[in-house]
Write an enzyme that holds these catalytic residues in place. Structure first.
Site, PDB file in Angstrom:
ATOM      1  N   SER A  75      -2.194  38.776  19.646  1.00 20.72           N
ATOM      2  CA  SER A  75      -2.955  39.337  18.578  1.00 20.72           C
ATOM      3  C   SER A  75      -4.303  38.461  18.371  1.00 20.72           C
ATOM      4  O   SER A  75      -5.374  38.843  17.666  1.00 20.72           O
ATOM      5  CB  SER A  75      -2.371  39.542  17.571  1.00 20.72           C
ATOM      6  OG  SER A  75      -2.008  38.183  16.557  1.00 20.72           O
ATOM      7  N   LYS A  89      -0.991  39.708   7.403  1.00 22.77           N
ATOM      8  CA  LYS A  89      -2.237  39.252   7.848  1.00 22.77           C
ATOM      9  C   LYS A  89      -3.313  39.523   6.905  1.00 22.77           C
ATOM     10  O   LYS A  89      -4.309  38.710   6.540  1.00 22.77           O
ATOM     11  CB  LYS A  89      -2.783  39.721   9.289  1.00 22.77           C
ATOM     12  CG  LYS A  89      -1.745  39.335  10.313  1.00 22.77           C
ATOM     13  CD  LYS A  89      -2.159  39.831  11.596  1.00 22.77           C
ATOM     14  CE  LYS A  89      -1.170  39.302  12.812  1.00 22.77           C
ATOM     15  NZ  LYS A  89      -1.417  39.877  13.987  1.00 22.77           N
TER      16      LYS A  89
END
Length: 788
Positions: free
Chosen positions: A689, A732
């Site tokens: 990511s 996140k």
């Protein structure tokens, strides 16, 4: 031909054509039978008097319904037996005792009622002629006589004198009548025999009925034999026990042992358990009784019996099937966690509709400190069940789950049955903590042993190695907790229903601290709310400046530290109340561990912020890229995993392929060395990511265009610059919120998941959803790098 001529031709006694009728209940008299009767009804006594006034013949016929006291023509059968009164005795109570002999079967032609009794015109039937087939007749007679002989050997069917006559009979009809009269058949079966005139057909029918009767006799004999054998065995065991008792009394020390055996048997009789378990327990008690009290085997057997008698085989608590009360309890104990609460209420609703529902296997997955274990206690409280908790972190031995074989010294059952015995219930809430930290080695894989425990198709007959008999775990509500799913083997994970607990937002933590944590710590440290009050701004400052976690443990520790310091001041003589404000935190907790924002301070060339997922929640990482004259080497540092290294190489390849678009010389890669670094190098990092973040930092370093400090990003990159979706989106976003980051670049393919993130988490952040890195560059850099 007249009736008398027929009688004479057949060689039978001459019987009048009209006879008085005697109706009997529950009895059919056949020819050749001698039957005693006790007569009490007036019209029956009248028939007897009429018969005695003539030639002592009377027609005896059975009633269709024995309950009718005064039967009419429709209440009796048409076929009966003409009988001779051999003996008659009148009793003092007006009843008459008769001894009758059946002479011949007859059918009623006409029935007339007189003042004293019924009289019937009769037609005798039945043939004594030679049978059509002597072979068939002989075979049937032999068959019936063999059955008769066998039944006589068992003490059944008829008196010895009648049996001798039957065994010596050479007439099929006579043999059929005598056997049918002695079999004790039902009225309907006996009447059906009487109504068959042809001797061979009658004997066939009797043979069939006799065969059924012999089957019943065989079953009766088998039952009697088994019962007698069981009684003999019980007597033998009793005598043996008494002999053993006498021997042990001579040796001394039997009184306590005998009392112990009796106590075990009393406990066994008082317990409710499956029959097969009781049989095993009784067998072990007998073994204990036969073994020497001082032997090691006796100690092993005694311990095993104790375990069998102490396990909650059929002991269950009643579920609290009150959805409103359960919802209130869950809301009292925990803030938010709506998905978990909804699942528990669904389970209760199903239980309310059906009792056959098996216990589900739930797995709470989330960062440490998010309330997974305490949630299990609340569920038990809401259901009204016992609560059991075991920690499986670091467990490496399969015997911890299944137990040891009894052949080992000091063997015991596994943790499952041990905890159920302690709880004293077969349907508790059973929490298995830290299932993601189970180890495996040469002694077995505990997670594989748990497959049977958690599988609803198997756990109704769970077998522990020590107990070795099935125990029903299907009513247990199993709850597992884990921080991550990756380390749980797939087969084990497949048996559980996964429920995810995300990290808490700043707003959530503030609400939980005010409602739960602060009152709890004040009480545990001997204070009261009148002594101490912590303001909301102070709690918020602790959350932002002193803790950086997805859960609540560190926040609780800091609040506990404040409470302890206040308790010390009160114990030293200071008087409250104490009001803790933001300015007081330094004196209680020291210097803040974190700045209010951990994002970048200013725009920098080659430096970007990445969002990463960790077992403790989301984190903000910094990606640094510098270029220097060289020969095209790519250097990666910061304890990066293989996947992250590959993402960096993909980003470098993409930059080379787009060199002309970014205004770079076509051969720049051969004259420049690139160094990519992720700070906090001691902490391992991996995952795809960060691909977009590395690519933008690399393009920023090559083009000398600063990256915006207020922007963080996440997404996997392909060689053609496409942005792929990522996991852990909510965690996140929470990390970005804690760090004070104002803008986020996210993959467009995560928009569907983004819509499920709570509004309070998204508040204050601007989101940019991109499909390609060119779209991200417009937001992430201070100006576009495209030459065109």
């Amino acid at each position: 031909m007249s009736v008398q001529n027929k009688q004479q031709e057949q060689g039978k006694p001459e019987i009048p054509e009209v006879l008085p009728v005697l109706t009997v209940r529950d009895l059919v008299i056949h020819p050749s039978m001698v039957v005693p009767l006790l007569v009490s009804r007036a019209f029956s006594i009248g028939a007897i008097d009429a018969a005695l006034g003539s030639r002592r013949f009377i027609f005896v016929v059975a009633q269709k319904n024995a309950q009718i006291e005064e039967p009419g023509q429709d209440d009796i059968f048409d076929v009966g037996t003409a009988c001779l009164i051999i003996r008659m005795l009148k009793l003092p109570d007006q009843r008459v005792r008769l001894l009758l002999q059946g002479v011949d079967r007859a059918r009623i032609v006409n029935l007339q009622k007189t003042s004293r009794c019924w009289k019937a015109n009769l037609e005798r039937f039945g043939s004594a002629s030679e049978p059509k087939s002597q072979i068939v007749a002989e075979a049937l007679m032999r068959n019936v006589k063999e059955k008769l002989e066998r039944s006589l050997s068992l003490g059944r069917v008829m008196p010895a004198e009648a049996a001798i006559v039957a065994m010596n009979s050479n007439e099929p009809g006579q043999l059929a009548d005598m056997v049918a009269g002695a079999l004790g058949l039902k009225i309907s079966d006996s009447q059906s025999v009487l109504e068959i005139g042809e001797p061979i057909e009658r004997l066939k029918h009797v043979n069939e009925l006799f065969s059924k009767e012999m089957e019943i006799i065989d079953v009766q004999e088998k039952i009697r034999s088994e019962a007698q054998h069981g009684m003999q065995q019980d007597q033998e065991e009793y005598f043996l026990r008494q002999q053993m008792k006498a021997i042990q009394e001579k040796l001394g020390g039997l009184d306590s042992r005998s009392g112990e055996i009796n106590e075990l048997r009393e406990r066994l009789d008082a317990m409710t358990m499956p029959k097969e378990i009781k049989d095993v327990c009784e067998q072990q008690i007998k073994r204990l009784e036969m073994s020497h009290a001082e032997s090691g085997e006796a100690s092993v057997i005694r311990t095993y019996i104790d375990w069998l008698l102490n396990l909650p085989w059929n002991v269950r608590t009643e579920d609290t099937i009150d959805l409103n009360a359960a919802e209130r309890i869950l809301n009292e104990d925990h803030y938010d966690l709506d998905e978990i609460k909804e699942r528990v209420l669904e389970f209760l609703a199903v239980r309310q509709l059906t009792e056959a529902n098996k216990g589900p296997m739930l797995c709470f997955v989330g960062p440490p400190g998010t309330g997974k274990t305490s949630l299990g206690r609340s569920i038990a409280r809401a259901l009204g069940r016992k609560f059991i908790r075991i920690s499986l972190g670091g467990v490496r031995d399969e015997a911890e789950i299944r137990g040891h074989r009894r052949t080992y010294v000091g063997a015991l059952p596994g943790r499952i049955l041990q905890e159920l015995r302690s709880a004293g219930s077969a349907n508790p809430v059973f929490m298995m903590d830290e299932v993601d930290k189970i180890g495996a080695e040469s002694r077995g894989d505990p997670s594989s042993a748990l497959l049977e425990v958690l599988d609803p198709e198997q756990n109704y007959a769970f077998k522990d190695h020590y107990i070795e008999v099935p125990f029903d775990l299907s009513k247990v509500l199993f709850i597992c907790t884990a921080n991550v799913l990756d380390t749980i083997q797939p087969a084990f994970r497949d048996r559980m229903e996964i429920l995810r607990l995300s990290g808490y937002t700043e707003y959530d933590k503030l609400k939980i601290a005010r409602k739960f944590t602060v009152p709890k710590q004040i009480k545990e440290n001997g204070l009261s709310e009148s002594n101490l009050r912590i303001t909301s701004p102070a709690i918020r400052a602790i959350i932002l400046q002193y803790t950086r976690e997805a859960g609540l443990r560190d926040l609780e520790r800091h609040i506990s530290r404040i409470c302890r310091k206040v308790a010390r001041r009160i114990a030293s003589g200071e008087k409250g109340p104490f009001m803790i404000k933001v300015r007081d935190l330094r004196s209680y907790l020291g210097v803040a561990s974190y700045l209010l924002s951990s994002g970048l301070d200013h725009d920098q060339i080659g430096v970007t912020s990445a969002l990463a997922w960790t077992p403790t929640g989301g984190e903000v990482l910094t990606i640094e890229v510098i270029t220097m004259p060289g020969k095209g080497h790519l250097k990666l540092t910061g304890s990066l995993g293989d996947v992250m290294k590959e993402s960096a190489e993909a980003a470098a390849s993409y930059a080379r392929s787009r060199a002309s678009d970014f205004g770079l010389p076509g051969d720049f890669h051969s004259k420049v060395d690139i160094h990519i670094h992720v700070p906090s190098g001691a902490i391992p990092k991996d995952g795809p990511s960060a691909g977009i973040t590395i690519a933008i930092a690399l393009i920023s370093a090559l083009t000398k265009i600063p990256a915006r400090a207020c922007v963080a990003m996440t997404g996997e990159i392909t060689l053609r610059g496409n942005i792929l979706p990522i996991g852990g989106l909510k965690e996140k976003i929470l990390a970005a919120q804690r760090a004070g980051i104002g803008e986020l670049i996210l993959p467009a393919k995560n928009q569907k998941e983004f819509s499920e993130v709570e509004e309070q988490i998204r508040r204050g952040i601007t989101f940019h959803f991109v499909n390609h890195i060119d779209e991200a560059l417009k937001t992430a850099l201070t100006r576009s790098p495209n030459s065109g």
